[in-house]
Design a protein around this motif. Structure first.
Motif, PDB file in Angstrom:
ATOM      1  N   GLU A   1       0.901  -1.107   0.141  1.00  0.00           N
ATOM      2  CA  GLU A   1       0.094   0.228   0.060  1.00  0.00           C
ATOM      3  C   GLU A   1       0.881   1.397   0.017  1.00  0.00           C
ATOM      4  O   GLU A   1       1.701   1.371   0.908  1.00  0.00           O
ATOM      5  CB  GLU A   1      -0.904   0.003   1.266  1.00  0.00           C
ATOM      6  N   ILE A   2       0.698   2.250  -1.134  1.00  0.00           N
ATOM      7  CA  ILE A   2       1.595   3.365  -1.102  1.00  0.00           C
ATOM      8  C   ILE A   2       0.416   4.335  -0.672  1.00  0.00           C
ATOM      9  O   ILE A   2      -0.663   4.752  -1.425  1.00  0.00           O
ATOM     10  CB  ILE A   2       1.746   3.478  -2.527  1.00  0.00           C
ATOM     11  N   ASP A   3       0.843   5.468   0.245  1.00  0.00           N
ATOM     12  CA  ASP A   3       0.098   6.554   0.352  1.00  0.00           C
ATOM     13  C   ASP A   3       0.716   7.541  -0.094  1.00  0.00           C
ATOM     14  O   ASP A   3       1.896   7.809  -0.615  1.00  0.00           O
ATOM     15  CB  ASP A   3      -0.211   6.716   1.751  1.00  0.00           C
ATOM     16  N   THR A   4       0.173   9.107   0.101  1.00  0.00           N
ATOM     17  CA  THR A   4       0.916  10.172  -0.288  1.00  0.00           C
ATOM     18  C   THR A   4       2.146  10.520   0.042  1.00  0.00           C
ATOM     19  O   THR A   4       3.288  10.874  -0.551  1.00  0.00           O
ATOM     20  CB  THR A   4      -0.070  11.439  -0.054  1.00  0.00           C
ATOM     21  N   LEU A   5       2.507  10.124   1.268  1.00  0.00           N
ATOM     22  CA  LEU A   5       3.871  10.239   1.883  1.00  0.00           C
ATOM     23  C   LEU A   5       4.954   9.475   1.130  1.00  0.00           C
ATOM     24  O   LEU A   5       5.795   9.554   0.875  1.00  0.00           O
ATOM     25  CB  LEU A   5       4.058  10.112   3.589  1.00  0.00           C
ATOM     26  N   ASP A   6       4.504   8.315   1.083  1.00  0.00           N
ATOM     27  CA  ASP A   6       5.389   7.123   0.436  1.00  0.00           C
ATOM     28  C   ASP A   6       5.634   7.673  -1.048  1.00  0.00           C
ATOM     29  O   ASP A   6       6.828   7.760  -1.480  1.00  0.00           O
ATOM     30  CB  ASP A   6       4.755   5.773   0.192  1.00  0.00           C
ATOM     31  N   GLN A   7       4.590   8.163  -1.775  1.00  0.00           N
ATOM     32  CA  GLN A   7       4.832   8.777  -2.913  1.00  0.00           C
ATOM     33  C   GLN A   7       5.777   9.852  -3.058  1.00  0.00           C
ATOM     34  O   GLN A   7       6.500  10.061  -3.946  1.00  0.00           O
ATOM     35  CB  GLN A   7       3.451   9.071  -3.724  1.00  0.00           C
ATOM     36  N   SER A   8       5.512  10.771  -2.072  1.00  0.00           N
ATOM     37  CA  SER A   8       6.535  12.031  -1.920  1.00  0.00           C
ATOM     38  C   SER A   8       8.035  11.580  -1.917  1.00  0.00           C
ATOM     39  O   SER A   8       8.993  12.149  -2.250  1.00  0.00           O
ATOM     40  CB  SER A   8       5.965  12.911  -0.741  1.00  0.00           C
ATOM     41  N   VAL A   9       8.226  10.526  -1.113  1.00  0.00           N
ATOM     42  CA  VAL A   9       9.534  10.099  -0.657  1.00  0.00           C
ATOM     43  C   VAL A   9      10.213   9.497  -1.839  1.00  0.00           C
ATOM     44  O   VAL A   9      11.316   9.807  -2.472  1.00  0.00           O
ATOM     45  CB  VAL A   9       9.595   8.934   0.483  1.00  0.00           C
ATOM     46  N   ILE A  10       9.337   8.811  -2.627  1.00  0.00           N
ATOM     47  CA  ILE A  10       9.747   8.273  -4.049  1.00  0.00           C
ATOM     48  C   ILE A  10      10.039   9.514  -4.876  1.00  0.00           C
ATOM     49  O   ILE A  10      11.376   9.275  -5.742  1.00  0.00           O
ATOM     50  CB  ILE A  10       8.844   7.417  -4.604  1.00  0.00           C
ATOM     51  N   ASP A  11       9.244  10.401  -5.131  1.00  0.00           N
ATOM     52  CA  ASP A  11       9.441  11.263  -5.813  1.00  0.00           C
ATOM     53  C   ASP A  11      10.643  12.243  -5.611  1.00  0.00           C
ATOM     54  O   ASP A  11      11.430  12.549  -6.603  1.00  0.00           O
ATOM     55  CB  ASP A  11       8.198  12.367  -5.875  1.00  0.00           C
ATOM     56  N   ALA A  12      10.916  12.497  -4.505  1.00  0.00           N
ATOM     57  CA  ALA A  12      12.052  13.071  -4.094  1.00  0.00           C
ATOM     58  C   ALA A  12      13.293  12.391  -4.152  1.00  0.00           C
ATOM     59  O   ALA A  12      14.518  12.795  -4.465  1.00  0.00           O
ATOM     60  CB  ALA A  12      12.125  13.290  -2.218  1.00  0.00           C
ATOM     61  N   LEU A  13      13.232  10.906  -4.107  1.00  0.00           N
ATOM     62  CA  LEU A  13      14.458  10.145  -4.468  1.00  0.00           C
ATOM     63  C   LEU A  13      14.768  10.162  -6.096  1.00  0.00           C
ATOM     64  O   LEU A  13      15.980  10.038  -6.497  1.00  0.00           O
ATOM     65  CB  LEU A  13      14.338   8.786  -4.136  1.00  0.00           C
ATOM     66  N   ARG A  14      13.829  10.458  -6.729  1.00  0.00           N
ATOM     67  CA  ARG A  14      13.971  10.443  -8.139  1.00  0.00           C
ATOM     68  C   ARG A  14      14.836  12.006  -8.670  1.00  0.00           C
ATOM     69  O   ARG A  14      15.550  12.053  -9.592  1.00  0.00           O
ATOM     70  CB  ARG A  14      12.552  10.747  -8.939  1.00  0.00           C
ATOM     71  N   LEU A  15      14.612  12.957  -7.732  1.00  0.00           N
ATOM     72  CA  LEU A  15      15.253  14.074  -7.777  1.00  0.00           C
ATOM     73  C   LEU A  15      16.809  14.352  -7.234  1.00  0.00           C
ATOM     74  O   LEU A  15      17.550  14.825  -7.615  1.00  0.00           O
ATOM     75  CB  LEU A  15      14.319  15.412  -7.071  1.00  0.00           C
ATOM     76  N   ASP A  16      16.909  13.451  -6.046  1.00  0.00           N
ATOM     77  CA  ASP A  16      18.168  13.192  -5.521  1.00  0.00           C
ATOM     78  C   ASP A  16      18.266  11.883  -5.032  1.00  0.00           C
ATOM     79  O   ASP A  16      17.625  11.624  -3.754  1.00  0.00           O
ATOM     80  CB  ASP A  16      18.589  14.417  -4.587  1.00  0.00           C
ATOM     81  N   GLY A  17      18.936  11.036  -5.446  1.00  0.00           N
ATOM     82  CA  GLY A  17      18.894   9.617  -4.802  1.00  0.00           C
ATOM     83  C   GLY A  17      19.572   9.512  -3.512  1.00  0.00           C
ATOM     84  O   GLY A  17      19.470   8.535  -2.941  1.00  0.00           O
TER      85      GLY A  17
END
Length: 317
Positions: A2-18
């Motif tokens: 299960e992915i919530d909005t915070l999980d998605q935000s963490v993933i999006d942030a890692l795409r910007l700076d791993g």
């Protein structure tokens, strides 16, 4: 998972700076360090990985998209063998399980010729090999997927994005960088003590060399995960034939579409390739007819369903 909005935000942030620190990420997202660390550990345990890759564009590597047609009973074994190669990414089983597609990047022509002219032609049960040289990236890989929908607002995106500071300096990946890159490809967020153990270097040397590789653009970080985790269950590769006068415009337009995670101009029987994620086949139909159909210069479109990613960007663990 299960992915919530915070999980998605963490993933999006890692795409910007791993390799963004948990403290920075927590500050930007407005949560505690412990919350971010806990969320990342859970995501990592569920298969979300940050991986380092050499930037073949900056390094001047040969970069190829290879399409292989095989007998149905041998496609999986061929895909697994390709996935074990350190120079491959996006190894995918497609088209009813008879087609394998992968990206290969090599520092010189010798490795490419060995693969294309010797190893692959001798592979049993392999029917055909088509090689498309990648000429230009519009989205995905080292240039990122800027058009993807994100949970981050523009201010958060601006604060989190890593910007190489030495792009006017030639990018070089030396032979002695091999163990460092291999470790970072397995897990791009390894700490400096683990990287020092993997390379035999001191932590200060590892820190200095890693920052130099990032700052010159010799390597970049990507995030590997199953798109179905985010609700994208229809994954397709689109092979387009575009009139040369419209190639750049069409590529740039596709790069702005949130459905597109990768698009590149190629040399071969088609000249533009895109990887598209949709929630279902009906959404794909809408995308093709409403977004691609009206584009001027698109002469032909072949869509191939991606059944299973054998490898995305990270080494097999």
């Amino acid at each position: 998972m299960e992915i919530d909005t915070l999980d998605q935000s963490v993933i999006d942030a890692l795409r910007l700076d791993g390799r963004v620190s948990f403290s920075t990420l927590a500050e930007v997202l407005g949560v505690s360090d412990q919350t971010v660390a806990r969320r990342y550990r859970r995501l990592h345990d569920e298969g979300v990985r940050v991986a380092a890759m050499p930037d073949g564009v900056r390094l001047g590597y040969d970069m190829w998209m290879i399409r292989l047609q095989s007998a149905p009973d041998s496609a999986a074994a061929i895909a697994d063998a390709l996935a074990r190669r350190p120079d491959t990414s996006w190894v995918t089983l497609a088209s009813g399980g008879t087609e394998i597609t992968c990206i290969v990047q090599n520092p010189g022509t010798a490795d490419r010729e060995t693969l294309l002219l010797q190893k692959l032609p001798r592979t049993p049960r392999l029917v055909s090999v088509r090689a498309h040289c990648l000429m230009h990236h519009f989205a995905g890989g080292p240039v990122g997927g800027e058009a993807r929908s994100t949970m981050l607002n523009p201010e958060q995106t601006e604060r989190l994005r890593y910007r190489p500071a030495l792009l006017d300096t030639p990018a070089v990946l030396a032979a002695e960088d091999g163990p460092l890159l291999a470790a970072l490809n397995r897990d791009g967020r390894l700490g400096f003590p683990q990287l020092a153990a993997a390379t035999g270097w001191s932590e200060s040397t590892v820190r200095r060399r890693l920052e130099q590789l990032r700052a010159t653009g010799a390597i970049f970080f990507d995030v590997e995960l199953d798109p179905a985790t985010l609700g994208f269950r229809a994954r397709f590769m689109l092979w387009l034939t575009v009139a040369p006068a419209h190639l750049a415009a069409v590529g740039e337009e596709l790069a702005r579409h949130p459905e597109v995670v990768f698009v590149a101009a190629t040399i071969g029987e088609t000249n533009l390739m895109a990887i598209v994620l949709c929630r279902n086949v009906a959404d794909l139909y809408t995308y093709v007819t409403h977004r691609i159909g009206p584009l001027q210069g698109v002469e032909r479109l072949e869509s191939v369903p991606a059944l299973r990613h054998v490898k995305q960007v990270a080494s097999l663990v």
